[in-house]
Design a protein around this motif. Structure first.
Motif, PDB file in Angstrom:
ATOM      1  N   GLY A 164       0.814  -1.212   0.000  1.00 55.43           N
ATOM      2  CA  GLY A 164       0.000   0.000   0.000  1.00 55.43           C
ATOM      3  C   GLY A 164       0.842   1.253   0.000  1.00 55.43           C
ATOM      4  O   GLY A 164       2.072   1.222  -0.022  1.00 55.43           O
ATOM      5  N   ARG A 165       0.152   2.364   0.038  1.00 57.66           N
ATOM      6  CA  ARG A 165       0.800   3.662   0.197  1.00 57.66           C
ATOM      7  C   ARG A 165       0.026   4.411   1.276  1.00 57.66           C
ATOM      8  O   ARG A 165      -1.187   4.281   1.395  1.00 57.66           O
ATOM      9  N   ILE A 166       0.745   5.181   2.053  1.00 59.61           N
ATOM     10  CA  ILE A 166       0.146   5.799   3.227  1.00 59.61           C
ATOM     11  C   ILE A 166       0.473   7.276   3.268  1.00 59.61           C
ATOM     12  O   ILE A 166       1.554   7.704   2.870  1.00 59.61           O
ATOM     13  N   ASN A 167      -0.500   8.079   3.692  1.00 52.07           N
ATOM     14  CA  ASN A 167      -0.234   9.478   4.008  1.00 52.07           C
ATOM     15  C   ASN A 167      -1.071   9.840   5.223  1.00 52.07           C
ATOM     16  O   ASN A 167      -1.963   9.108   5.634  1.00 52.07           O
ATOM     17  N   TYR A 168      -0.759  10.977   5.796  1.00 50.53           N
ATOM     18  CA  TYR A 168      -1.454  11.436   6.998  1.00 50.53           C
ATOM     19  C   TYR A 168      -2.075  12.792   6.742  1.00 50.53           C
ATOM     20  O   TYR A 168      -1.441  13.684   6.183  1.00 50.53           O
ATOM     21  N   GLU A 169      -3.323  12.923   7.134  1.00 54.85           N
ATOM     22  CA  GLU A 169      -4.012  14.196   7.043  1.00 54.85           C
ATOM     23  C   GLU A 169      -4.100  14.786   8.445  1.00 54.85           C
ATOM     24  O   GLU A 169      -4.685  14.186   9.340  1.00 54.85           O
ATOM     25  N   SER A 170      -3.513  15.948   8.649  1.00 53.74           N
ATOM     26  CA  SER A 170      -3.506  16.562   9.965  1.00 53.74           C
ATOM     27  C   SER A 170      -4.885  17.078  10.330  1.00 53.74           C
ATOM     28  O   SER A 170      -5.629  17.562   9.485  1.00 53.74           O
ATOM     29  N   SER A 171      -5.229  16.968  11.607  1.00 55.21           N
ATOM     30  CA  SER A 171      -6.509  17.501  12.073  1.00 55.21           C
ATOM     31  C   SER A 171      -6.496  19.025  12.071  1.00 55.21           C
ATOM     32  O   SER A 171      -7.535  19.663  12.149  1.00 55.21           O
ATOM     33  N   GLU A 172      -5.296  19.612  12.014  1.00 54.30           N
ATOM     34  CA  GLU A 172      -5.173  21.063  12.028  1.00 54.30           C
ATOM     35  C   GLU A 172      -5.031  21.653  10.636  1.00 54.30           C
ATOM     36  O   GLU A 172      -4.985  22.851  10.461  1.00 54.30           O
ATOM     37  N   SER A 173      -4.946  20.806   9.640  1.00 49.52           N
ATOM     38  CA  SER A 173      -4.779  21.286   8.276  1.00 49.52           C
ATOM     39  C   SER A 173      -5.409  20.297   7.322  1.00 49.52           C
ATOM     40  O   SER A 173      -5.457  19.101   7.576  1.00 49.52           O
ATOM     41  N   GLU A 174      -5.892  20.780   6.211  1.00 50.43           N
ATOM     42  CA  GLU A 174      -6.479  19.908   5.204  1.00 50.43           C
ATOM     43  C   GLU A 174      -5.421  19.365   4.251  1.00 50.43           C
ATOM     44  O   GLU A 174      -5.704  18.542   3.392  1.00 50.43           O
ATOM     45  N   ASP A 175      -4.194  19.818   4.380  1.00 50.55           N
ATOM     46  CA  ASP A 175      -3.131  19.379   3.494  1.00 50.55           C
ATOM     47  C   ASP A 175      -2.681  17.980   3.863  1.00 50.55           C
ATOM     48  O   ASP A 175      -2.546  17.633   5.037  1.00 50.55           O
ATOM     49  N   GLU A 176      -2.409  17.167   2.846  1.00 51.65           N
ATOM     50  CA  GLU A 176      -1.853  15.849   3.079  1.00 51.65           C
ATOM     51  C   GLU A 176      -0.359  15.980   3.330  1.00 51.65           C
ATOM     52  O   GLU A 176       0.330  16.809   2.726  1.00 51.65           O
ATOM     53  N   LEU A 177       0.158  15.180   4.253  1.00 46.89           N
ATOM     54  CA  LEU A 177       1.539  15.321   4.689  1.00 46.89           C
ATOM     55  C   LEU A 177       2.481  14.394   3.946  1.00 46.89           C
ATOM     56  O   LEU A 177       3.447  13.897   4.489  1.00 46.89           O
ATOM     57  N   GLY A 178       2.228  14.152   2.657  1.00 48.05           N
ATOM     58  CA  GLY A 178       3.104  13.301   1.872  1.00 48.05           C
ATOM     59  C   GLY A 178       2.576  11.884   1.765  1.00 48.05           C
ATOM     60  O   GLY A 178       1.772  11.435   2.561  1.00 48.05           O
ATOM     61  N   GLU A 179       3.060  11.146   0.770  1.00 52.93           N
ATOM     62  CA  GLU A 179       2.604   9.791   0.533  1.00 52.93           C
ATOM     63  C   GLU A 179       3.810   8.901   0.280  1.00 52.93           C
ATOM     64  O   GLU A 179       4.658   9.216  -0.558  1.00 52.93           O
ATOM     65  N   THR A 180       3.910   7.812   1.029  1.00 47.21           N
ATOM     66  CA  THR A 180       5.037   6.899   0.909  1.00 47.21           C
ATOM     67  C   THR A 180       4.546   5.462   0.881  1.00 47.21           C
ATOM     68  O   THR A 180       3.477   5.144   1.403  1.00 47.21           O
ATOM     69  N   PRO A 181       5.331   4.547   0.274  1.00 44.46           N
ATOM     70  CA  PRO A 181       4.920   3.146   0.192  1.00 44.46           C
ATOM     71  C   PRO A 181       5.084   2.431   1.530  1.00 44.46           C
ATOM     72  O   PRO A 181       5.892   2.826   2.372  1.00 44.46           O
ATOM     73  N   CYS A 182       4.321   1.384   1.731  1.00 43.14           N
ATOM     74  CA  CYS A 182       4.452   0.543   2.923  1.00 43.14           C
ATOM     75  C   CYS A 182       4.368  -0.915   2.489  1.00 43.14           C
ATOM     76  O   CYS A 182       3.596  -1.265   1.607  1.00 43.14           O
ATOM     77  N   ARG A 183       5.143  -1.755   3.179  1.00 43.10           N
ATOM     78  CA  ARG A 183       5.307  -3.134   2.714  1.00 43.10           C
ATOM     79  C   ARG A 183       5.480  -4.115   3.873  1.00 43.10           C
ATOM     80  O   ARG A 183       5.815  -3.729   4.983  1.00 43.10           O
ATOM     81  N   LEU A 184       5.302  -5.377   3.527  1.00 44.16           N
ATOM     82  CA  LEU A 184       5.719  -6.458   4.406  1.00 44.16           C
ATOM     83  C   LEU A 184       7.166  -6.806   4.096  1.00 44.16           C
ATOM     84  O   LEU A 184       7.657  -6.558   2.989  1.00 44.16           O
ATOM     85  N   ILE A 185       7.842  -7.384   5.082  1.00 48.95           N
ATOM     86  CA  ILE A 185       9.162  -7.965   4.876  1.00 48.95           C
ATOM     87  C   ILE A 185       9.001  -9.474   5.026  1.00 48.95           C
ATOM     88  O   ILE A 185       8.470  -9.944   6.035  1.00 48.95           O
ATOM     89  N   VAL A 186       9.417 -10.230   4.016  1.00 48.80           N
ATOM     90  CA  VAL A 186       9.221 -11.682   4.030  1.00 48.80           C
ATOM     91  C   VAL A 186      10.550 -12.398   3.822  1.00 48.80           C
ATOM     92  O   VAL A 186      11.528 -11.815   3.356  1.00 48.80           O
ATOM     93  N   HIS A 187      10.536 -13.683   4.178  1.00 46.60           N
ATOM     94  CA  HIS A 187      11.695 -14.552   4.011  1.00 46.60           C
ATOM     95  C   HIS A 187      11.183 -15.914   3.589  1.00 46.60           C
ATOM     96  O   HIS A 187      10.063 -16.316   3.933  1.00 46.60           O
ATOM     97  N   GLN A 188      11.970 -16.649   2.837  1.00 45.98           N
ATOM     98  CA  GLN A 188      11.551 -17.981   2.414  1.00 45.98           C
ATOM     99  C   GLN A 188      11.283 -18.873   3.618  1.00 45.98           C
ATOM    100  O   GLN A 188      12.037 -18.859   4.593  1.00 45.98           O
ATOM    101  N   ALA A 189      10.178 -19.630   3.547  1.00 43.46           N
ATOM    102  CA  ALA A 189       9.832 -20.545   4.629  1.00 43.46           C
ATOM    103  C   ALA A 189      10.823 -21.708   4.668  1.00 43.46           C
ATOM    104  O   ALA A 189      11.331 -22.142   3.636  1.00 43.46           O
ATOM    105  N   LYS A 190      11.056 -22.228   5.864  1.00 46.33           N
ATOM    106  CA  LYS A 190      12.052 -23.284   6.014  1.00 46.33           C
ATOM    107  C   LYS A 190      11.651 -24.568   5.301  1.00 46.33           C
ATOM    108  O   LYS A 190      12.475 -25.270   4.750  1.00 46.33           O
ATOM    109  N   ARG A 191      10.355 -24.873   5.311  1.00 49.21           N
ATOM    110  CA  ARG A 191       9.935 -26.170   4.790  1.00 49.21           C
ATOM    111  C   ARG A 191       9.668 -26.165   3.288  1.00 49.21           C
ATOM    112  O   ARG A 191       9.479 -27.209   2.698  1.00 49.21           O
ATOM    113  N   ASN A 192       9.648 -24.993   2.680  1.00 48.34           N
ATOM    114  CA  ASN A 192       9.361 -24.934   1.246  1.00 48.34           C
ATOM    115  C   ASN A 192       9.883 -23.614   0.699  1.00 48.34           C
ATOM    116  O   ASN A 192       9.406 -22.545   1.071  1.00 48.34           O
ATOM    117  N   ASN A 193      10.853 -23.686  -0.186  1.00 42.82           N
ATOM    118  CA  ASN A 193      11.482 -22.469  -0.702  1.00 42.82           C
ATOM    119  C   ASN A 193      10.589 -21.666  -1.630  1.00 42.82           C
ATOM    120  O   ASN A 193      10.925 -20.540  -1.990  1.00 42.82           O
TER     121      ASN A 193
END
Length: 407
Positions: free
Chosen positions: A338-367
């Motif tokens: 996803g992508r996330i930004n924050y809208e301040s309660s004191e302003s209608e301006d959006e405070l920027g937008e940045t990506p958000c992710r999971l960090i994953v690793h191969q499972a031990k029992r199945n690559n």
């Protein structure tokens, strides 16, 4: 019959209540079929009952007693300090003390006359944080111990429940983070996730915190960021082609134990083997030479520029004699959700937008399968030089698109 059970009978009769439920007597102990049936009906039993509680620190710390408090509409508590009565309106002490807040959040109050968005928020902020951290004799029972609460939410939301998360709020629900590091090393975390009978790596409900306790949820949000800040509103938007969660019940209760679960994702990914560097914080006492379970890092991009992000890992980066160079860092993958930004309660301006992710690793029992081992999101550290920038969506659009199966 124990002395506590005899006291419960006396008090119940004195109150004029015609029925008394004691699970040790009303459920056939050792009978898996009867246990499966009765445990799926706990929301009906507790939801229409008075709760007689004889005070004990163990009672308040056990996973199975969570529903006794949150599903009961009213409770009478016997403690060393006196007698208490608790309901949705508050808590009353026999010697005159009145507290406006009830002992526990009432599930019925949380879902009544509430929008779907607020119910999802309440599930994450109140149910997840209050249930997590509790003890279960068998960690695999954790989902069963939350079944009744999940059934009430499912009816109110008209949504499908998937191992502690909701399909209608899957994007936000996946960004849980624990209060403390769960295991002493990365290897031990993978070992704890290698039992498919407990639950999926992407569910907070089945994350162990040592022994048989459910890991304590600190909050929700990618990396170091808070998805529910006090004075601003987080706007989380999807950024994937496919995100599907599925669970397979192991019994008649589809909200209880599961025999399998998968999270199918098709999106852009970034192997951290391409370059991951620690960005020291102002209070970092290790000169940036050693990572912790939460912090800020940066990726290198063409032009000798650096893009910063924050991370939160599901394990603590203790030195490992079997892997002194922490080679696992080269096998982690960032999975864009996803992508996330924050809208301040004191302003209608959006405070920027940045990506958000999971960090994953191969499972031990199945690559070909992966485990969730952390999250990352917007950086929470000021850039130390003009060559460090916040990670933006444009950088991600050039990443490879892949399909992954997270278990």
């Amino acid at each position: 019959m124990s002395a506590v059970q005899e006291d419960a009978v006396i008090v119940t009769r004195a109150l004029g209540i015609p029925y008394l439920w004691i699970d040790a007597l009303c459920i056939l102990q050792g009978d898996a079929t009867d246990w499966d049936l009765e445990s799926s009906l706990m929301h009906k039993i507790y939801g229409n009952a008075y709760r007689l509680h004889f005070d004990s620190t163990q009672w308040a710390s056990r996973a199975w007693t969570f529903q006794e408090a949150t599903l009961s509409r009213r409770m009478i508590l016997f403690a060393q300090s006196g007698l208490y009565f608790s309901c949705g309106a508050g808590l009353v002490w026999e010697y005159g003390g009145v507290l406006e807040e009830p002992l526990n959040s009432s599930v019925h109050g949380i879902v009544q006359d509430t929008s779907a968005a607020d119910m999802y928020r309440n599930w994450n902020q109140k149910i997840a944080t209050q249930f997590s951290g509790r003890q279960a004799i068998y960690l695999a029972d954790s989902l069963l111990a939350l079944s009744g609460t999940a059934q009430i939410f499912a009816t109110a939301l008209d949504d499908e429940y998937v191992a502690g998360l909701w399909k209608g709020d899957l994007l936000a629900g996946l960004f849980w983070k624990m209060k403390d590091s769960l295991r002493s090393s990365f290897a031990e975390l993978l070992q704890s996730l290698d039992d498919p009978c407990i639950g999926p790596s992407w569910s907070w409900v089945v994350r162990p915190a040592g022994g048989s306790a459910v890991g304590k949820v600190r909050g929700f949000g990618p990396g170091r960021c808070n998805l529910y800040p006090a004075r601003s509103s987080a706007v989380l938007r999807m950024q994937y082609d496919t995100l599907k969660a599925q669970t397979v019940p192991s019994g008649m209760d589809k909200y209880g134990k599961i025999s399998g679960a998968t999270l199918l994702i098709k999106t852009r990914v970034y192997p951290l083997a391409l370059g991951w560097h620690h960005l020291p914080d102002d209070d970092d006492d290790c000169d940036g030479k050693r990572l912790s379970d939460t912090g800020n890092s940066y990726l290198e991009r063409p032009g000798d520029n650096k893009v910063a992000f924050s991370y939160h890992l599901d394990f603590f980066l203790n030195p490992d004699v079997n892997d002194p160079y922490q080679s696992w860092k080269q096998d982690l993958t960032l999975v864009l959700l996803g992508r996330i930004n924050y809208e301040s309660s004191e302003s209608e301006d959006e405070l920027g937008e940045t990506p958000c992710r999971l960090i994953v690793h191969q499972a031990k029992r199945n690559n070909s399968e992966y485990c969730r081992v952390g999250t990352f999101g917007p950086s929470t550290s000021e850039a130390s030089s003009g060559t460090v920038f916040d990670l933006d969506m444009d950088f991600c659009y050039n990443w490879e698109s892949r399909s992954l199966k997270v278990i």
